[in-house]
Design a protein around this motif. Structure first.
Motif, PDB file in Angstrom:
ATOM      1  N   GLN A  28      42.647  33.528  22.013  1.00 20.15           N
ATOM      2  CA  GLN A  28      42.868  32.529  23.055  1.00 20.15           C
ATOM      3  C   GLN A  28      42.577  33.107  24.432  1.00 20.15           C
ATOM      4  N   ILE A  29      43.004  34.352  24.652  1.00 22.94           N
ATOM      5  CA  ILE A  29      42.717  35.017  25.926  1.00 22.94           C
ATOM      6  C   ILE A  29      41.214  35.129  26.132  1.00 22.94           C
ATOM      7  N   GLU A  30      40.507  35.556  25.089  1.00 27.46           N
ATOM      8  CA  GLU A  30      39.053  35.715  25.187  1.00 27.46           C
ATOM      9  C   GLU A  30      38.365  34.380  25.432  1.00 27.46           C
ATOM     10  N   ALA A  31      38.846  33.316  24.768  1.00 21.65           N
ATOM     11  CA  ALA A  31      38.255  31.986  24.948  1.00 21.65           C
ATOM     12  C   ALA A  31      38.447  31.498  26.381  1.00 21.65           C
ATOM     13  N   ASP A  32      39.638  31.716  26.941  1.00 17.30           N
ATOM     14  CA  ASP A  32      39.903  31.305  28.325  1.00 17.30           C
ATOM     15  C   ASP A  32      39.028  32.090  29.302  1.00 17.30           C
ATOM     16  N   MET A  33      38.912  33.400  29.070  1.00 22.15           N
ATOM     17  CA  MET A  33      38.078  34.235  29.934  1.00 22.15           C
ATOM     18  C   MET A  33      36.615  33.813  29.858  1.00 22.15           C
ATOM     19  N   ARG A  34      36.147  33.518  28.653  1.00 15.26           N
ATOM     20  CA  ARG A  34      34.754  33.105  28.475  1.00 15.26           C
ATOM     21  C   ARG A  34      34.487  31.793  29.205  1.00 15.26           C
ATOM     22  N   LYS A  35      35.427  30.863  29.116  1.00 12.30           N
ATOM     23  CA  LYS A  35      35.276  29.573  29.791  1.00 12.30           C
ATOM     24  C   LYS A  35      35.185  29.762  31.300  1.00 12.30           C
ATOM     25  N   GLN A  36      36.043  30.619  31.853  1.00 12.31           N
ATOM     26  CA  GLN A  36      36.023  30.886  33.292  1.00 12.31           C
ATOM     27  C   GLN A  36      34.709  31.537  33.712  1.00 12.31           C
ATOM     28  N   ALA A  37      34.261  32.522  32.923  1.00 11.15           N
ATOM     29  CA  ALA A  37      33.032  33.238  33.266  1.00 11.15           C
ATOM     30  C   ALA A  37      31.817  32.325  33.174  1.00 11.15           C
ATOM     31  N   PHE A  38      31.733  31.514  32.123  1.00 12.82           N
ATOM     32  CA  PHE A  38      30.592  30.618  31.965  1.00 12.82           C
ATOM     33  C   PHE A  38      30.545  29.593  33.095  1.00 12.82           C
ATOM     34  N   ALA A  39      31.711  29.084  33.503  1.00 13.49           N
ATOM     35  CA  ALA A  39      31.751  28.116  34.595  1.00 13.49           C
ATOM     36  C   ALA A  39      31.228  28.747  35.884  1.00 13.49           C
ATOM     37  N   TYR A  40      31.637  29.994  36.142  1.00 12.56           N
ATOM     38  CA  TYR A  40      31.172  30.703  37.334  1.00 12.56           C
ATOM     39  C   TYR A  40      29.659  30.914  37.280  1.00 12.56           C
ATOM     40  N   LEU A  41      29.144  31.322  36.122  1.00 15.42           N
ATOM     41  CA  LEU A  41      27.722  31.620  36.003  1.00 15.42           C
ATOM     42  C   LEU A  41      26.872  30.356  36.051  1.00 15.42           C
ATOM     43  N   TYR A  58      33.988  39.323  37.272  1.00 14.48           N
ATOM     44  CA  TYR A  58      35.357  39.827  37.426  1.00 14.48           C
ATOM     45  C   TYR A  58      36.278  38.681  37.800  1.00 14.48           C
ATOM     46  N   ASP A  59      37.481  38.725  37.259  1.00 14.52           N
ATOM     47  CA  ASP A  59      38.534  37.791  37.632  1.00 14.52           C
ATOM     48  C   ASP A  59      39.854  38.547  37.521  1.00 14.52           C
ATOM     49  N   PRO A  60      40.719  38.446  38.527  1.00 17.80           N
ATOM     50  CA  PRO A  60      41.979  39.209  38.486  1.00 17.80           C
ATOM     51  C   PRO A  60      42.891  38.827  37.324  1.00 17.80           C
ATOM     52  N   ARG A  61      42.633  37.670  36.696  1.00 24.01           N
ATOM     53  CA  ARG A  61      43.480  37.241  35.577  1.00 24.01           C
ATOM     54  C   ARG A  61      43.038  37.840  34.246  1.00 24.01           C
ATOM     55  N   VAL A  67      37.578  42.508  27.783  1.00 21.38           N
ATOM     56  CA  VAL A  67      36.360  42.374  28.589  1.00 21.38           C
ATOM     57  C   VAL A  67      35.107  42.800  27.822  1.00 21.38           C
ATOM     58  N   GLY A  68      35.257  43.683  26.832  1.00 25.83           N
ATOM     59  CA  GLY A  68      34.095  44.072  26.033  1.00 25.83           C
ATOM     60  C   GLY A  68      33.546  42.903  25.236  1.00 25.83           C
ATOM     61  N   ILE A  69      34.438  42.136  24.620  1.00 25.58           N
ATOM     62  CA  ILE A  69      34.019  40.945  23.872  1.00 25.58           C
ATOM     63  C   ILE A  69      33.393  39.930  24.821  1.00 25.58           C
ATOM     64  N   ALA A  86      37.964  44.222  34.615  1.00 25.48           N
ATOM     65  CA  ALA A  86      39.373  43.835  34.683  1.00 25.48           C
ATOM     66  C   ALA A  86      40.112  44.910  35.466  1.00 25.48           C
ATOM     67  N   GLU A  87      41.230  44.532  36.048  1.00 31.68           N
ATOM     68  CA  GLU A  87      42.010  45.490  36.825  1.00 31.68           C
ATOM     69  C   GLU A  87      42.751  46.445  35.899  1.00 31.68           C
ATOM     70  N   ALA A  88      42.878  47.691  36.363  1.00 32.60           N
ATOM     71  CA  ALA A  88      43.582  48.721  35.595  1.00 32.60           C
ATOM     72  C   ALA A  88      44.658  49.342  36.476  1.00 32.60           C
ATOM     73  N   CYS A  89      45.713  49.806  35.846  1.00 29.21           N
ATOM     74  CA  CYS A  89      46.806  50.445  36.588  1.00 29.21           C
ATOM     75  C   CYS A  89      46.397  51.855  37.008  1.00 29.21           C
ATOM     76  N   ARG A  90      46.738  52.206  38.228  1.00 27.01           N
ATOM     77  CA  ARG A  90      46.484  53.559  38.709  1.00 27.01           C
ATOM     78  C   ARG A  90      47.783  54.350  38.756  1.00 27.01           C
ATOM     79  N   ASP A  91      47.656  55.655  38.627  1.00 25.12           N
ATOM     80  CA  ASP A  91      48.814  56.548  38.622  1.00 25.12           C
ATOM     81  C   ASP A  91      49.103  56.993  40.054  1.00 25.12           C
ATOM     82  N   GLU A  92      50.079  56.331  40.688  1.00 25.57           N
ATOM     83  CA  GLU A  92      50.397  56.657  42.075  1.00 25.57           C
ATOM     84  C   GLU A  92      50.964  58.066  42.211  1.00 25.57           C
ATOM     85  N   SER A  93      51.578  58.584  41.142  1.00 25.35           N
ATOM     86  CA  SER A  93      52.142  59.940  41.204  1.00 25.35           C
ATOM     87  C   SER A  93      51.058  60.992  41.367  1.00 25.35           C
TER      88      SER A  93
END
Length: 284
Positions: A28-41, A58-61, A67-69, A86-93
């Motif tokens: 479901q996540i992949e389907a939603d992402m694909r729909k958003q990306a196709f609409a943008y393109l 890229y989309d912050p959501r 993202v590979g799929i 996609a956004e990734a967490c950084r190690d602030e320490s």
């Protein structure tokens, strides 16, 4: 692993249900992402009268694990090298600040995507934090604030290396084959002749078939029963994966023209011939 190693059927079943639920969520996540990306393109195509020789999306959501799929789906639809971020967490320490993007890249034939990233990294030192991969797939990281700069550099590298012919989605077929060749014997010979790969592609064939039956399998797969034109009484199973609904047959469709490969389908201990449809060319 716990599911596979479970000693009791009940425990294995519960774990299998959890895995299935997780997989459905991923779909479901992949389907939603694909729909958003196709609409943008699609909007990009309308605005710029065409699409760039390479695509960065890229989309912050978006979820990093999917993202590979997504990149693969976009690559298949638009025939362009694609990087989905996609956004990734950084190690602030460790003193890491800002927002990091992790990208998953998929390529088309003739465009070595790891080498392309290497060229961008050489021309623009520090633009890419790290990268790795091979000809057809790669991964990379960069600072979110430099995404626009990277997109421009990556598009320029793709424009330098890719010809108009390479950017035109072309399917090369080994031609039509006689009905007698649509057999388990030939499918097994092709299977043994592998492994197939980028420079040694699996044979593809094309042909026109009478569409006897069709039905949906899952959300976007199309299962068909076909009969070669001119060979009444001979039928063969076929399946097309991830078919855009606009390309699905309608009730008054009687013939279908396809590009396909032959495979041996194994299901519940039974082996049978199946055509895997790579492209639906025409419906009649």
């Amino acid at each position: 692993i716990e599911c596979l190693l479970a000693e009791k059927q009940g425990s294995a079943y519960e774990l299998a249900l959890q895995l299935d639920a997780m997989n459905q969520d991923r779909k479901q996540i992949e389907a939603d992402m694909r729909k958003q990306a196709f609409a943008y393109l699609e909007e990009l195509v309308l605005e710029e009268d065409g699409i760039p020789p390479a695509l960065c999306v890229y989309d912050p959501r978006w979820h990093q694990g999917v993202v590979g799929i997504l990149a693969s789906r976009i690559k298949d639809k638009f025939n362009r090298p694609v990087i989905a971020f996609a956004e990734a967490c950084r190690d602030e320490s460790r003193g890491e600040i800002g927002v990091e993007l992790k990208g998953s890249a998929r390529s088309i034939k003739g465009f070595h995507i790891r080498d392309a990233l290497d060229a961008v990294a050489c021309h623009y030192p520090g633009l890419i934090t790290r990268f790795g991969g091979h000809a057809m797939a790669a991964g990379l990281s960069l600072d979110k604030s430099r995404l626009t700069e990277f997109t421009k550099a990556f598009e320029e590298e793709a424009a330098r290396l890719l010809s108009e012919e390479q950017l035109t989605a072309t399917v090369f077929s080994d031609g039509e084959i006689e009905t007698d060749w649509l057999s388990m014997e030939i499918a097994e010979k092709l299977e043994r002749a592998g492994p197939w790969g980028q420079e040694f592609p699996e044979p593809l064939f094309d042909g026109r078939f009478e569409l006897i039956q069709f039905r949906a399998v899952g959300e976007k797969h199309l299962k068909m029963l076909l009969s070669p034109i001119g060979s009444p009484g001979f039928t063969v199973d076929a399946i097309a994966f991830n078919v855009e609904t606009a390309l699905w047959p309608i009730d008054d469709t009687h013939e279908i023209e396809i590009v396909y490969r032959m495979e041996v389908n194994e299901f519940r201990g039974n082996r049978s011939l199946q055509l895997v449809v790579e492209r639906i060319l025409r419906l009649h």
